[in-house]
Design an enzyme around this catalytic site. Structure first.
Site, PDB file in Angstrom:
ATOM      1  N   GLU A   1      -2.385   7.617  -4.903  1.00 53.34           N
ATOM      2  CA  GLU A   1      -2.615   6.955  -6.369  1.00 53.34           C
ATOM      3  C   GLU A   1      -4.262   7.134  -6.519  1.00 53.34           C
ATOM      4  OE1 GLU A   1      -1.305   2.908  -5.416  1.00 53.34           O
ATOM      5  OE2 GLU A   1      -3.299   2.348  -4.982  1.00 53.34           O
TER       6      GLU A   1
ATOM      7  N   HIS B   1      -1.036  -0.232  -9.491  1.00 47.25           N
ATOM      8  CA  HIS B   1      -1.723  -1.248  -8.636  1.00 47.25           C
ATOM      9  C   HIS B   1      -2.043  -2.443  -9.572  1.00 47.25           C
ATOM     10  CE1 HIS B   1      -3.575  -1.249  -4.607  1.00 47.25           C
ATOM     11  NE2 HIS B   1      -3.464  -2.645  -5.007  1.00 47.25           N
TER      12      HIS B   1
ATOM     13  N   ARG C   1       0.811  -1.183  -0.187  1.00 49.90           N
ATOM     14  CA  ARG C   1      -0.014  -0.054   0.139  1.00 49.90           C
ATOM     15  C   ARG C   1       0.917   1.265   0.127  1.00 49.90           C
ATOM     16  NH1 ARG C   1      -3.419  -2.873  -1.594  1.00 49.90           N
ATOM     17  NH2 ARG C   1      -5.551  -3.269  -0.627  1.00 49.90           N
TER      18      ARG C   1
HETATM   19  P1  NAD Z   1      -1.310 -11.437   4.797  1.00 53.02           P
HETATM   20  O1  NAD Z   1      -2.351 -10.833   5.911  1.00 53.02           O
HETATM   21  O2  NAD Z   1      -1.149 -12.863   4.249  1.00 53.02           O
HETATM   22  O3  NAD Z   1       0.213 -10.777   5.433  1.00 53.02           O
HETATM   23  C1  NAD Z   1       0.544  -9.867   5.976  1.00 53.02           C
HETATM   24  C2  NAD Z   1       1.656 -10.045   6.933  1.00 53.02           C
HETATM   25  O4  NAD Z   1       2.001  -8.902   7.339  1.00 53.02           O
HETATM   26  C3  NAD Z   1       1.344 -10.962   8.218  1.00 53.02           C
HETATM   27  O5  NAD Z   1       2.099 -11.983   8.327  1.00 53.02           O
HETATM   28  C4  NAD Z   1       1.532 -10.088   9.524  1.00 53.02           C
HETATM   29  O6  NAD Z   1       1.653 -10.444  10.427  1.00 53.02           O
HETATM   30  C5  NAD Z   1       2.452  -9.013   8.812  1.00 53.02           C
HETATM   31  N1  NAD Z   1       2.622  -7.565   9.489  1.00 53.02           N
HETATM   32  C6  NAD Z   1       1.482  -6.837  10.053  1.00 53.02           C
HETATM   33  N2  NAD Z   1       2.053  -5.785  10.665  1.00 53.02           N
HETATM   34  C7  NAD Z   1       3.621  -5.791  10.394  1.00 53.02           C
HETATM   35  C8  NAD Z   1       4.547  -4.864  10.581  1.00 53.02           C
HETATM   36  N3  NAD Z   1       4.320  -3.847  11.271  1.00 53.02           N
HETATM   37  N4  NAD Z   1       5.816  -5.416  10.317  1.00 53.02           N
HETATM   38  C9  NAD Z   1       5.997  -6.477   9.440  1.00 53.02           C
HETATM   39  N5  NAD Z   1       4.998  -7.177   9.268  1.00 53.02           N
HETATM   40  C10 NAD Z   1       3.597  -7.067   9.531  1.00 53.02           C
HETATM   41  O7  NAD Z   1      -1.346 -10.216   3.651  1.00 53.02           O
HETATM   42  P2  NAD Z   1      -1.013 -10.556   2.011  1.00 53.02           P
HETATM   43  O8  NAD Z   1      -1.938 -11.188   1.594  1.00 53.02           O
HETATM   44  O9  NAD Z   1       0.287 -10.925   2.093  1.00 53.02           O
HETATM   45  O10 NAD Z   1      -1.264  -9.209   1.670  1.00 53.02           O
HETATM   46  C11 NAD Z   1       0.053  -8.046   1.932  1.00 53.02           C
HETATM   47  C12 NAD Z   1      -0.462  -6.816   1.698  1.00 53.02           C
HETATM   48  O11 NAD Z   1      -0.203  -6.926  -0.017  1.00 53.02           O
HETATM   49  C13 NAD Z   1      -2.139  -6.401   1.583  1.00 53.02           C
HETATM   50  O12 NAD Z   1      -2.319  -5.901   2.947  1.00 53.02           O
HETATM   51  C14 NAD Z   1      -2.324  -5.417   0.533  1.00 53.02           C
HETATM   52  O13 NAD Z   1      -2.266  -4.084   0.963  1.00 53.02           O
HETATM   53  C15 NAD Z   1      -1.293  -5.711  -0.575  1.00 53.02           C
HETATM   54  N6  NAD Z   1      -1.897  -6.475  -1.801  1.00 53.02           N
HETATM   55  C16 NAD Z   1      -1.305  -5.627  -2.876  1.00 53.02           C
HETATM   56  C17 NAD Z   1      -1.902  -6.106  -4.115  1.00 53.02           C
HETATM   57  C18 NAD Z   1      -1.520  -5.591  -5.509  1.00 53.02           C
HETATM   58  O14 NAD Z   1      -2.207  -5.682  -6.498  1.00 53.02           O
HETATM   59  N7  NAD Z   1      -0.565  -4.783  -5.541  1.00 53.02           N
HETATM   60  C19 NAD Z   1      -2.853  -7.148  -4.139  1.00 53.02           C
HETATM   61  C20 NAD Z   1      -3.128  -7.822  -2.978  1.00 53.02           C
HETATM   62  C21 NAD Z   1      -2.582  -7.473  -1.929  1.00 53.02           C
END
Ligand code: NAD
Length: 329
Positions: A262, A294, A233
């Site tokens: 964005e 994105h 994000r």
């Molecule tokens: P997820 O919930 O499986 O994993 C997120 C991880 O981040 C978890 O293991 C959590 O413990 C960890 N976390 C939380 N706070 C933290 C911190 N302060 N420091 C380090 N780690 C921390 O989520 P995911 O499916 O892996 O997705 C991750 C992110 O990717 C989503 O939140 C979303 O914003 C983003 N995303 C982007 C796209 C894109 O098209 N660019 C698509 C899907 C998701």
């Protein structure tokens, strides 16, 4: 169940139409316009609305949806930072999302950005098209043998760890929870990830505690010539501090699939518009920065999984049950 689908793009309709026959009880009306305080009222008479990452699902919008009788918000994405959950609870609206549609889609895009910016693919492509076959300015570095630092090792971060491992990188990571499947990863503190990595890739969600986690102080901790990638994000990074860091030549490269402000740009063709802010233009002015809009999620596999899970969420809700893993509260 009647679902009003906001911000429909061609690829959304195609992928939802593909799975729709499995869900004969779901009636979907597609709107091109996105959800906001003006368009929320169009949801009158619908049981559910379907929204995406750039939709405005703020308090005022959720209240309007509540007045319209909407009972369910279907987020066709993993992130939900744009949803006012307090307002949803106050209006007795359930929010369901698609937590893990294809982690590899996003992780592969993160590596694509890292590779492209490292090997200056964006410059090489333009040069060759102009019959400029000079290699000046295109020198990259090997990833093999270097240190990849992954922040957040959930589904996408774990996929990125595996990709980096496959490239022969030493993988270090920071997360509050260690992923037991990643036995090749060394978990360290966030500071150590920042200090020791040649490639840093952000995969944690945007929360109060992660807002602007990359700022002038944390950038100062990074190795000189680091490559930074953000597919998570935009607001994880304080963009003005990033721009200062790029100007002071801290970064070998920066790859951004997401960036602050964005929202007005994402998924829109704005070639005839005068943009309201200069963040995008300033980021694009640097030869070692690549910005995509994105698109990390945009693979056939991910779109198929998003539509299948979104409509399963709706069907479950209609049947009075909810998949807790997809519930946002
Ligand atoms: P997820 O919930 O499986 O994993 C997120 C991880 O981040 C978890 O293991 C959590 O413990 C960890 N976390 C939380 N706070 C933290 C911190 N302060 N420091 C380090 N780690 C921390 O989520 P995911 O499916 O892996 O997705 C991750 C992110 O990717 C989503 O939140 C979303 O914003 C983003 N995303 C982007 C796209 C894109 O098209 N660019 C698509 C899907 C998701």
């Amino acid at each position: 169940m009647k679902i009003l689908f906001y911000d429909t793009k061609k690829y959304d309709k195609e992928s939802f139409d593909m799975v729709a026959p499995e869900f004969p009880d779901m009636e979907i009306d597609y709107l091109e316009t996105d959800l906001n305080k003006h368009t929320a009222r169009l949801a009158a008479g619908y049981d559910a609305i379907c929204a995406f990452v750039s939709s405005d699902v703020s308090e005022a919008v959720v209240n309007r949806l509540g007045e319209c009788g909407v009972k369910l918000i279907l987020m066709r994405c993993a992130g939900f930072n744009n949803v006012d959950l307090k307002a949803a609870a106050a209006n007795n609206i359930t929010v369901l999302r698609v937590p893990g549609y294809s982690p590899e889609a996003v992780a592969e895009h993160a590596m694509a950005l890292a590779l492209a910016v490292n090997r200056r693919i964006h410059k090489g492509y333009i040069k060759v098209r102009e019959n400029n076959f000079s290699l000046i300015g295109l020198t990259g570095t090997n990833f093999h043998g270097k240190v990849a630092g992954i922040v957040g090792t959930g589904k996408i971060g774990a996929a990125m760890c595996r990709i980096c491992h496959g490239f022969g990188m030493k993988v270090i990571a920071y997360d509050m929870y260690k992923n037991p499947d990643l036995d090749f990863v060394t978990y360290v503190s966030l500071d150590e990830v920042l200090k020791n990595s040649d490639l840093i890739s952000l995969h944690c969600p945007l929360l109060k505690g992660t807002y602007h986690m990359i700022n002038k102080d944390t950038i100062a901790m990074m190795k000189d010539n680091v490559i930074l990638v953000n597919t998570s994000r935009g607001a994880l990074i304080a963009t003005e501090d990033l721009i200062s860091g790029i100007r002071s030549k801290k970064f070998f490269g920066v790859g951004l699939d997401v960036y602050e402000e964005e929202t007005n740009n994402v998924f829109e063709n704005r070639e005839d518009d005068i943009l309201e802010t200069s963040i995008t233009a300033r980021l694009l002015s640097f030869p070692n920065v690549i910005v995509t809009s994105h698109q990390g999620f945009l693979t056939k596999e991910a779109l198929a999984a998003i539509s299948e899970t979104t409509l399963t969420n709706a069907r479950d809700f209609a049947a009075g049950k909810v998949n807790e893993a997809n519930l946002v509260k």
